[in-house]
Design an enzyme around this catalytic site. Structure first.
Site, PDB file in Angstrom:
ATOM      1  N   GLU A 162     -28.730  35.211  26.781  1.00  0.00           N
ATOM      2  CA  GLU A 162     -27.358  34.803  26.738  1.00  0.00           C
ATOM      3  C   GLU A 162     -26.708  34.859  25.448  1.00  0.00           C
ATOM      4  O   GLU A 162     -26.897  33.885  24.816  1.00  0.00           O
ATOM      5  CB  GLU A 162     -26.937  33.547  27.559  1.00  0.00           C
ATOM      6  CG  GLU A 162     -25.327  33.472  28.109  1.00  0.00           C
ATOM      7  CD  GLU A 162     -24.333  33.140  27.220  1.00  0.00           C
ATOM      8  OE1 GLU A 162     -23.583  33.920  26.710  1.00  0.00           O
ATOM      9  OE2 GLU A 162     -24.559  31.637  27.022  1.00  0.00           O
ATOM     10  N   LEU A 163     -25.677  35.913  25.128  1.00  0.00           N
ATOM     11  CA  LEU A 163     -25.491  36.008  23.607  1.00  0.00           C
ATOM     12  C   LEU A 163     -23.845  36.244  23.364  1.00  0.00           C
ATOM     13  O   LEU A 163     -23.585  36.518  22.339  1.00  0.00           O
ATOM     14  CB  LEU A 163     -26.175  37.607  23.604  1.00  0.00           C
ATOM     15  CG  LEU A 163     -27.590  37.712  23.731  1.00  0.00           C
ATOM     16  CD1 LEU A 163     -28.252  39.084  23.549  1.00  0.00           C
ATOM     17  CD2 LEU A 163     -28.493  36.592  23.033  1.00  0.00           C
TER      18      LEU A 163
ATOM     19  N   GLY B 112     -27.750  32.350  22.408  1.00  0.00           N
ATOM     20  CA  GLY B 112     -27.319  32.230  20.819  1.00  0.00           C
ATOM     21  C   GLY B 112     -26.608  33.430  20.457  1.00  0.00           C
ATOM     22  O   GLY B 112     -25.972  34.131  21.311  1.00  0.00           O
ATOM     23  N   SER B 113     -26.993  34.068  19.357  1.00  0.00           N
ATOM     24  CA  SER B 113     -26.310  35.099  18.827  1.00  0.00           C
ATOM     25  C   SER B 113     -26.811  36.535  19.154  1.00  0.00           C
ATOM     26  O   SER B 113     -28.313  36.376  19.459  1.00  0.00           O
ATOM     27  CB  SER B 113     -26.209  35.019  17.104  1.00  0.00           C
ATOM     28  OG  SER B 113     -27.445  35.422  16.643  1.00  0.00           O
TER      29      SER B 113
ATOM     30  N   GLU C 226     -17.050  37.621  17.771  1.00  0.00           N
ATOM     31  CA  GLU C 226     -17.143  36.196  18.350  1.00  0.00           C
ATOM     32  C   GLU C 226     -16.612  35.245  17.405  1.00  0.00           C
ATOM     33  O   GLU C 226     -17.375  34.830  16.212  1.00  0.00           O
ATOM     34  CB  GLU C 226     -18.222  35.856  19.135  1.00  0.00           C
ATOM     35  CG  GLU C 226     -18.086  34.494  20.009  1.00  0.00           C
ATOM     36  CD  GLU C 226     -19.420  34.286  20.592  1.00  0.00           C
ATOM     37  OE1 GLU C 226     -19.317  33.499  21.746  1.00  0.00           O
ATOM     38  OE2 GLU C 226     -20.486  34.547  19.982  1.00  0.00           O
TER      39      GLU C 226
ATOM     40  N   CYS D 168     -18.814  30.040  24.434  1.00  0.00           N
ATOM     41  CA  CYS D 168     -19.232  31.252  24.645  1.00  0.00           C
ATOM     42  C   CYS D 168     -18.436  32.005  25.333  1.00  0.00           C
ATOM     43  O   CYS D 168     -18.168  33.203  25.028  1.00  0.00           O
ATOM     44  CB  CYS D 168     -20.645  31.557  25.507  1.00  0.00           C
ATOM     45  SG  CYS D 168     -22.037  30.635  24.465  1.00  0.00           S
TER      46      CYS D 168
END
Length: 477
Positions: free
Chosen positions: A248-249, A228-229, A378, A284
């Protein structure tokens, strides 16, 4: 066909409330989803802890066979799973079919790695007084894993957490994105048919921050795996205490195109369009920042614009569709605002930048400032910048000028330049002569800086979901 209603009904039995699941492309209601309570999550953790005793008693062969059978079942029901992904995420069907194929492969890799998780022999006699001993390490399951997953790959990113957890012998509870819970539930039904012990994999639907906090705080949850963020990831890391964590960002993936590949520009442009605009850029590792050597910038931009404007917006169930509605109106408005802000600050709009029904026309910007949101954040939308650079060294500086560090790519036939970029790019994965929007499901996958903590990729995720134990046998005693 794998339905979700029976699993949802079980959740509804203990849920006081529901929330509407919305089709992102049409913005129409699909169904009501249980808004699970904190007590339901606590009960799921207790069930998961009990199931762990069954999971860790299974042999690696038995776990492998379950995962392999689940892979086969999904392959046999490929169209059904793809339609569910498209329904809840709005992903064009051909990309959903690709996600199902990857899920089948992910489970196959998990099945293989379940049999291969091995320690190593250690020569204790290399140390003073260490002789007379045999020593080795083994990997053992840790217990209950809590997983919090995003909307953009509602089946495969769930499987990237579920497959390794079960392959090691853990149990796992998935809190899927509120917008895309159905794929995770269908996976649960498949694993049950494949012979997975009851409650070894559970799905709890509802509010992410509230239910995620229960997972983070509960002493029986041994690991949190989150995609996520960065903002939420940093909060989880600060609150998780001594739990194992994998985060995992995300990223704002950069790509360099060197003058040495001038004869390949059309092919690279067509690839870059796929990397930038697949699933509306809601990936992502979507290609977001492109730096092109000034000598080939004009030609590349011509091909890139031409290929971008050939993309088709339409019904995501149509195999010809390239673009569909973005995930929700809030995201649509934010992306448009970022584009407008960049233009107001001096960026030039090459194409796109318009609201199109519930989506956004694919957007190319040039002369974008490094400080623009489009550049340094992002976007998670169909937007890409194409800036000119004078050299690979200039590109390297621009590519590293980011708070993120997940994937980066470069197209170059200059071998020393390729090695320099590979070693000096501040990312977890460098892809030479490939797009940064590239991931194979068995490769190591982890980010630097604000892109993450720890590693995914089946074998690597398994090791982060296990305890390594050292054993010494003193045979001279």
């Amino acid at each position: 066909m794998y339905k979700t209603e029976s699993y949802l009904n079980k959740l509804r039995e203990s849920s006081m409330n529901t929330y509407p699941l919305i089709n992102p492309h049409t913005r129409e209601k699909i169904m009501d989803i249980p808004e699970c309570s904190n007590d339901q999550m606590v009960a799921a953790i207790a069930n998961s802890k009990r199931a762990f005793h069954k999971m860790k008693a299974l042999s690696s062969e038995e776990r492998s066979l379950i995962l392999d059978k689940a892979s086969d079942i999904i392959a046999q029901n490929k169209d059904d799973f793809a339609k569910t992904i498209t329904l809840e995420s709005g992903k064009p069907i051909r990309f959903s079919l690709g996600e199902v194929d990857r899920t089948v492969q992910t489970l196959k890799f998990a099945s293989l790695e379940a049999r291969k998780l091995e320690g190593e022999s250690i020569r204790l006699d290399a140390a003073t007084n260490g002789e007379g001993r045999d020593a080795y390490t083994i990997y053992q399951p840790i217990g209950v894993v809590g997983a919090i997953t995003p909307f953009n790959f509602p089946l495969n990113l769930v499987t990237h957490k579920v497959g390794p957890a079960l392959g090691v012998g853990n149990t796992i509870i998935v809190k899927p994105a509120e917008k895309t819970p159905l794929s995770a539930i269908k996976l649960a039904e498949v694993l049950t048919e494949a012979g997975l012990p009851k409650d070894a994999y559970q799905v709890i639907t509802g509010d992410g921050p509230r239910l995620g906090k229960v997972l983070i705080d509960h002493s029986d949850v041994q690991k949190i795996s989150f995609t996520g963020s960065p903002q939420v990831g940093k909060m989880i890391k600060s609150q998780a205490g001594l739990k194992k964590i994998t985060l995992e960002l995300g990223n704002n993936s950069a790509l360099y195109i060197d003058k040495s590949v001038s004869h390949k520009l059309k092919e690279i442009a067509e690839k870059a369009v796929v990397g930038a605009f697949s699933y509306n850029g809601q990936v992502c590792i979507s290609t977001q920042r492109i730096y092109v050597h000034e000598e080939v910038r004009k030609e590349f931009l011509h091909y890139f614009k031409e290929a971008t404007e050939s993309l088709t917006y339409g019904d995501p169930n149509d195999p010809a569709t390239d673009l569909s509605g973005v995930i929700d109106e809030k995201s649509q408005n934010r992306i448009l605002a970022w584009i407008e802000e960049a233009v107001a600050e001096g960026s030039e709009l090459v194409t796109g930048g318009k609201k199109f029904e519930n989506g956004i026309s694919p957007t190319i910007l040039v002369k974008v400032s490094p400080e623009a949101k489009i550049s340094c954040n992002e976007v998670f939308g169909p937007v890409v910048l194409v800036n000119s650079v004078t050299s690979a060294e200039d590109a390297l500086k621009e590519m590293n000028n980011s708070p993120y560090g997940l994937n980066a790519g470069a197209f170059t036939y200059d071998l020393p330049q390729a090695f320099k970029l590979a070693h000096e790019l501040e990312v977890g994965q460098v892809l030479i002569n490939d797009l940064p929007t590239l991931r194979f499901d068995h490769m190591p996958y982890g980010g630097l800086k604000s892109s993450g903590y720890g590693y995914e990729g089946i074998k690597y995720a398994m090791r982060e979901m296990a305890h390594m134990k050292f054993i010494s046998m003193n045979y001279s005693f």
